[in-house]
Structure formats: C-alpha cells, structure tokens
Motif scaffolding. Structure first.
Motif, PDB file in Angstrom:
ATOM      1  N   MET A 195       0.825  -1.210   0.000  1.00  0.00           N
ATOM      2  CA  MET A 195       0.000   0.000   0.000  1.00  0.00           C
ATOM      3  C   MET A 195       0.862   1.265   0.000  1.00  0.00           C
ATOM      4  N   CYS A 196       2.132   1.094  -0.387  1.00  0.00           N
ATOM      5  CA  CYS A 196       3.057   2.219  -0.577  1.00  0.00           C
ATOM      6  C   CYS A 196       3.385   2.928   0.734  1.00  0.00           C
ATOM      7  N   ILE A 197       3.832   2.161   1.731  1.00  0.00           N
ATOM      8  CA  ILE A 197       4.279   2.767   2.975  1.00  0.00           C
ATOM      9  C   ILE A 197       5.795   2.954   2.927  1.00  0.00           C
ATOM     10  N   ASP A 198       6.288   3.795   3.819  1.00  0.00           N
ATOM     11  CA  ASP A 198       7.714   4.095   3.842  1.00  0.00           C
ATOM     12  C   ASP A 198       8.430   3.486   5.043  1.00  0.00           C
ATOM     13  N   THR A 199       7.743   3.433   6.183  1.00  0.00           N
ATOM     14  CA  THR A 199       8.376   2.948   7.411  1.00  0.00           C
ATOM     15  C   THR A 199       7.421   2.049   8.176  1.00  0.00           C
ATOM     16  N   LEU A 200       7.946   0.931   8.655  1.00  0.00           N
ATOM     17  CA  LEU A 200       7.175  -0.009   9.467  1.00  0.00           C
ATOM     18  C   LEU A 200       7.801  -0.043  10.861  1.00  0.00           C
ATOM     19  N   VAL A 201       7.024   0.324  11.864  1.00  0.00           N
ATOM     20  CA  VAL A 201       7.489   0.290  13.256  1.00  0.00           C
ATOM     21  C   VAL A 201       6.901  -0.955  13.894  1.00  0.00           C
ATOM     22  N   CYS A 202       7.763  -1.873  14.319  1.00  0.00           N
ATOM     23  CA  CYS A 202       7.288  -3.193  14.753  1.00  0.00           C
ATOM     24  C   CYS A 202       7.651  -3.488  16.199  1.00  0.00           C
ATOM     25  N   ARG A 203       6.648  -3.944  16.962  1.00  0.00           N
ATOM     26  CA  ARG A 203       6.887  -4.524  18.283  1.00  0.00           C
ATOM     27  C   ARG A 203       6.301  -5.925  18.289  1.00  0.00           C
ATOM     28  N   HIS A 204       7.106  -6.884  18.767  1.00  0.00           N
ATOM     29  CA  HIS A 204       6.661  -8.282  18.775  1.00  0.00           C
ATOM     30  C   HIS A 204       7.337  -9.021  19.920  1.00  0.00           C
ATOM     31  N   LYS A 205       6.680 -10.025  20.442  1.00  0.00           N
ATOM     32  CA  LYS A 205       7.232 -10.776  21.572  1.00  0.00           C
ATOM     33  C   LYS A 205       8.367 -11.709  21.163  1.00  0.00           C
ATOM     34  N   ALA A 206       8.480 -12.015  19.871  1.00  0.00           N
ATOM     35  CA  ALA A 206       9.514 -12.942  19.400  1.00  0.00           C
ATOM     36  C   ALA A 206      10.779 -12.185  19.010  1.00  0.00           C
ATOM     37  N   PRO A 207      11.923 -12.458  19.661  1.00  0.00           N
ATOM     38  CA  PRO A 207      13.179 -11.811  19.276  1.00  0.00           C
ATOM     39  C   PRO A 207      13.502 -12.079  17.806  1.00  0.00           C
ATOM     40  N   GLY A 208      13.982 -11.060  17.122  1.00  0.00           N
ATOM     41  CA  GLY A 208      14.374 -11.221  15.723  1.00  0.00           C
ATOM     42  C   GLY A 208      13.289 -10.913  14.718  1.00  0.00           C
ATOM     43  N   THR A 209      12.069 -10.636  15.177  1.00  0.00           N
ATOM     44  CA  THR A 209      10.985 -10.358  14.230  1.00  0.00           C
ATOM     45  C   THR A 209      11.263  -9.125  13.370  1.00  0.00           C
ATOM     46  N   PRO A 210      11.688  -7.982  13.929  1.00  0.00           N
ATOM     47  CA  PRO A 210      12.005  -6.835  13.067  1.00  0.00           C
ATOM     48  C   PRO A 210      13.130  -7.143  12.074  1.00  0.00           C
ATOM     49  N   GLN A 211      14.118  -7.927  12.494  1.00  0.00           N
ATOM     50  CA  GLN A 211      15.208  -8.317  11.590  1.00  0.00           C
ATOM     51  C   GLN A 211      14.667  -9.128  10.421  1.00  0.00           C
ATOM     52  N   MET A 212      13.766 -10.063  10.705  1.00  0.00           N
ATOM     53  CA  MET A 212      13.169 -10.877   9.653  1.00  0.00           C
ATOM     54  C   MET A 212      12.389 -10.004   8.676  1.00  0.00           C
ATOM     55  N   LEU A 213      11.645  -9.040   9.195  1.00  0.00           N
ATOM     56  CA  LEU A 213      10.884  -8.152   8.315  1.00  0.00           C
ATOM     57  C   LEU A 213      11.824  -7.296   7.471  1.00  0.00           C
ATOM     58  N   ALA A 214      12.889  -6.795   8.081  1.00  0.00           N
ATOM     59  CA  ALA A 214      13.847  -5.970   7.343  1.00  0.00           C
ATOM     60  C   ALA A 214      14.482  -6.732   6.191  1.00  0.00           C
ATOM     61  N   GLU A 215      14.697  -8.024   6.381  1.00  0.00           N
ATOM     62  CA  GLU A 215      15.325  -8.848   5.346  1.00  0.00           C
ATOM     63  C   GLU A 215      14.368  -9.181   4.206  1.00  0.00           C
ATOM     64  N   ASN A 216      13.069  -8.963   4.418  1.00  0.00           N
ATOM     65  CA  ASN A 216      12.087  -9.372   3.417  1.00  0.00           C
ATOM     66  C   ASN A 216      11.225  -8.234   2.878  1.00  0.00           C
ATOM     67  N   LEU A 217      11.429  -7.025   3.389  1.00  0.00           N
ATOM     68  CA  LEU A 217      10.636  -5.886   2.937  1.00  0.00           C
ATOM     69  C   LEU A 217      11.545  -4.816   2.324  1.00  0.00           C
ATOM     70  N   ASP A 218      10.953  -3.964   1.520  1.00  0.00           N
ATOM     71  CA  ASP A 218      11.691  -2.871   0.899  1.00  0.00           C
ATOM     72  C   ASP A 218      11.595  -1.578   1.706  1.00  0.00           C
ATOM     73  N   CYS A 219      10.593  -1.466   2.567  1.00  0.00           N
ATOM     74  CA  CYS A 219      10.439  -0.252   3.364  1.00  0.00           C
ATOM     75  C   CYS A 219      11.391  -0.291   4.557  1.00  0.00           C
ATOM     76  N   GLY A 220      11.572   0.849   5.207  1.00  0.00           N
ATOM     77  CA  GLY A 220      12.394   0.904   6.405  1.00  0.00           C
ATOM     78  C   GLY A 220      11.680   0.250   7.575  1.00  0.00           C
ATOM     79  N   VAL A 221      12.436  -0.410   8.440  1.00  0.00           N
ATOM     80  CA  VAL A 221      11.872  -1.078   9.617  1.00  0.00           C
ATOM     81  C   VAL A 221      12.551  -0.528  10.866  1.00  0.00           C
ATOM     82  N   ILE A 222      11.730  -0.168  11.850  1.00  0.00           N
ATOM     83  CA  ILE A 222      12.243   0.271  13.148  1.00  0.00           C
ATOM     84  C   ILE A 222      11.780  -0.718  14.208  1.00  0.00           C
ATOM     85  N   ASN A 223      12.718  -1.191  14.992  1.00  0.00           N
ATOM     86  CA  ASN A 223      12.411  -2.121  16.075  1.00  0.00           C
ATOM     87  C   ASN A 223      11.895  -1.339  17.278  1.00  0.00           C
ATOM     88  N   ALA A 224      10.634  -1.574  17.634  1.00  0.00           N
ATOM     89  CA  ALA A 224      10.034  -0.927  18.802  1.00  0.00           C
ATOM     90  C   ALA A 224       9.997  -1.878  19.992  1.00  0.00           C
TER      91      ALA A 224
END
Length: 320
Positions: A111-140
C-alpha cells in the motif's frame, strides 16, 4: 521538500535503511541519532512544533504487544513531522484467519508505505521483516532482545543532564534477564565510554555479562556510592515462568531505591526508569517524584529520539 536549516548539517550522514538495534551501530551512528534528537528538541519548542519534513510519507505501527508510551510516541513523532500514520490492530487483521506475519507485512507494504514500526514478543521479528521488505523497519521492542529507541532516549537524558558519558558509571538495576531496555542501554552506553553495572538477584542477572565488559553485582548497597546514574528496571512478571525471588517485599528491601538509599548516593545522582514503574517495588514514590528523578524527561526525550529516527531513515539518509 526543503530541509529546515537546523537539519542541514545532518542530511546525508545516515546510511542505514533500518534501525533494529544498538549492538550493530557504531559510536558515531549513535551520536548522530542523539545529536539529531537534540536538534529537534531545541528547534521545535521541545517537539511541540509541527514540521512538513515527511509530508507524503506513510508510517505504520505494527504492534503485537501492549504499549502506551512507545506506540503513542512513534505516532506523535510521525505526525509532528508531517507523515501519515496507520495504526495496525492484530486482533482485527487477517492474522486471526491464519495469515502469516510476513504475508501481512508484505500486504501492508504494497500500500506504498515508507516505514514499518514493529513490536513483537519474538526476538528477531524486526530483523526478519527488514530482510524481506523494501520499506524501512524500526524495532520498537522484540521480546527480551532490544529496544533501540528506548536505549537512545535513556542515553540522551543522561547526556542532557551530565554531559559526556565517557567515564560515567551507570547501573541498570532489576530484571536484566528479560529486559530489552537493558540490552540496548548496555550496548549504547559502552560504545559512548560509560562504565555499566548490572545489578539484581542472581536469578535475573547473569555473570556472562562480564564477558562483554559489564560489571555484575548482586548487592545494590555495595555499588550505590559509585553510581552517577541508576536506571531502575521493572520486574517483568509477564515474561517469567517461575518467581525469581521469594517475594516482592524481599526484592524491594534489597533493590528498591528509597529515601535511605538516596541519602547514601551521590548528591547529583540521576534516577531513571523506562516505565511503567511499580511504585514501592523498584522505587518508592518520594524518589520517583523527587528532585533527582528524570523519568518524565525520558518520556519527552522519547518523542525527540523517534522524530530523529523517522527523519534519518526517510529524508536524512544518504542516497546512493
């Protein structure tokens, strides 16, 4: 879009697409984030003034754990910079129908977003998203792993009140085993030259931290007089499967910062807590609300740090 004058010296100095941790950042990168955050505070009436530096950008808050301070802070930061913000609710999404987290994230990205801010209980989830998405990812915050913007706002608060961190002694007291805040603080503080002590019950503080140059103590009273800063971490009962100490009362007797301990501490000691605080457990009310407490300063600095991160990842990043 035109860059405000106070941001011009920082433009093009950030090179990373994501902000996932402080462990992988250099001291220069951490300092840049802190300097940009301070510039926002000084040039926007303590982050009250709205800017248009991210007009046309879209940020999504993808939170899978409860949050008040962090989620609100990221939302406000994006809006104060002129970006559009989408709040994602996991309970009302297709995740409840069996869709995977990655498929959900890819759907949102389409949907043409620029930044994804992610909080999740599983360690490494933001890293996994960063490796598979084109938008910027911030670990919250990813489980007990890291919470980089919380570490940054804590460090910014110390820097504002005590200047250069080199040579300062900072003690992180409490639930080190389950604290992502502790980990981000440890990496960031050490890279800026501070001496870090982790203190708490042996069930929550591992001797293995000594392998990374961190001092380990199980006795708050024995280290108190050396500390320039105490960061009092919440006991995270929700992440524990067994009680790590006999009772809350015993923990408070051994590790809570109270009036008696304040009398023995340095006269200019800083008292910090990432929140939410448990009054009477990690800290007594008179200390939490006292003259040495900078807890509310930390909350305000969270807005500045998140504005800095959003701007650097979007408009301030170096182009190739």
């Amino acid at each position: 879009m035109e860059t405000p004058g106070f941001l011009e010296p920082f433009k093009g100095r950030w090179t990373k697409r994501h902000l996932l941790d402080l462990e992988s950042l250099s001291s220069d990168e951490i300092t840049l984030l802190l300097d940009v955050a301070q510039a926002f505070k000084e040039s926007t009436n303590n982050c009250r003034t709205k800017l248009s530096v991210l007009t046309g950008r879209t940020s999504v808050n993808l939170f899978f754990e409860d949050s008040t301070r962090t989620r609100t802070s990221f939302s406000l930061a994006s809006r104060r910079l002129g970006a559009d913000v989408i709040e994602f609710s996991a309970s009302s999404s297709s995740l409840s129908k069996g869709e995977t987290l990655l498929d959900t994230a890819k759907t949102i990205q389409s949907m043409c977003i620029d930044t994804l801010v992610c909080r999740h209980k599983a360690p490494g989830t933001p890293q996994m998203l960063a490796e598979n998405l084109d938008c910027g990812v911030i670990n919250a915050g990813d489980g007990p792993h890291e919470h980089p913007t919380q570490g940054l706002l804590d460090i910014l608060t110390i820097r504002q009140h005590r200047g250069d961190l080199a040579g300062k002694t900072v003690a992180l007291v409490g639930d080190i085993a389950h604290s992502r805040t502790a980990r981000s603080n440890i990496w960031g503080l050490q890279k800026l030259g501070a001496h870090v002590i982790v203190c708490g019950p042996s069930t929550l503080v591992s001797r293995r931290w000594e392998e990374f140059g961190v001092e380990v103590s199980y006795d708050l009273d024995s280290i108190l007089e050396r500390c320039d800063v105490l960061n009092l971490l919440r006991i995270q009962f929700e992440r524990q499967y067994t009680r790590p100490f006999p009772s809350v009362r015993e923990y408070a007797l051994l590790y809570a910062m109270d009036r008696k301990r304040m009398q023995r501490a340095k006269s200019d000691i800083l008292i910090m807590a990432p929140g939410p605080i448990n009054r009477g457990v990690e800290i007594t009310p008179e200390v939490a609300d006292g003259e040495h407490s900078v807890i509310l300063h930390q909350v305000n600095n969270g807005l500045a740090v998140r504005m800095a991160a959003m701007w650097l990842l979007n408009e301030g990043r170096a182009t190739t």
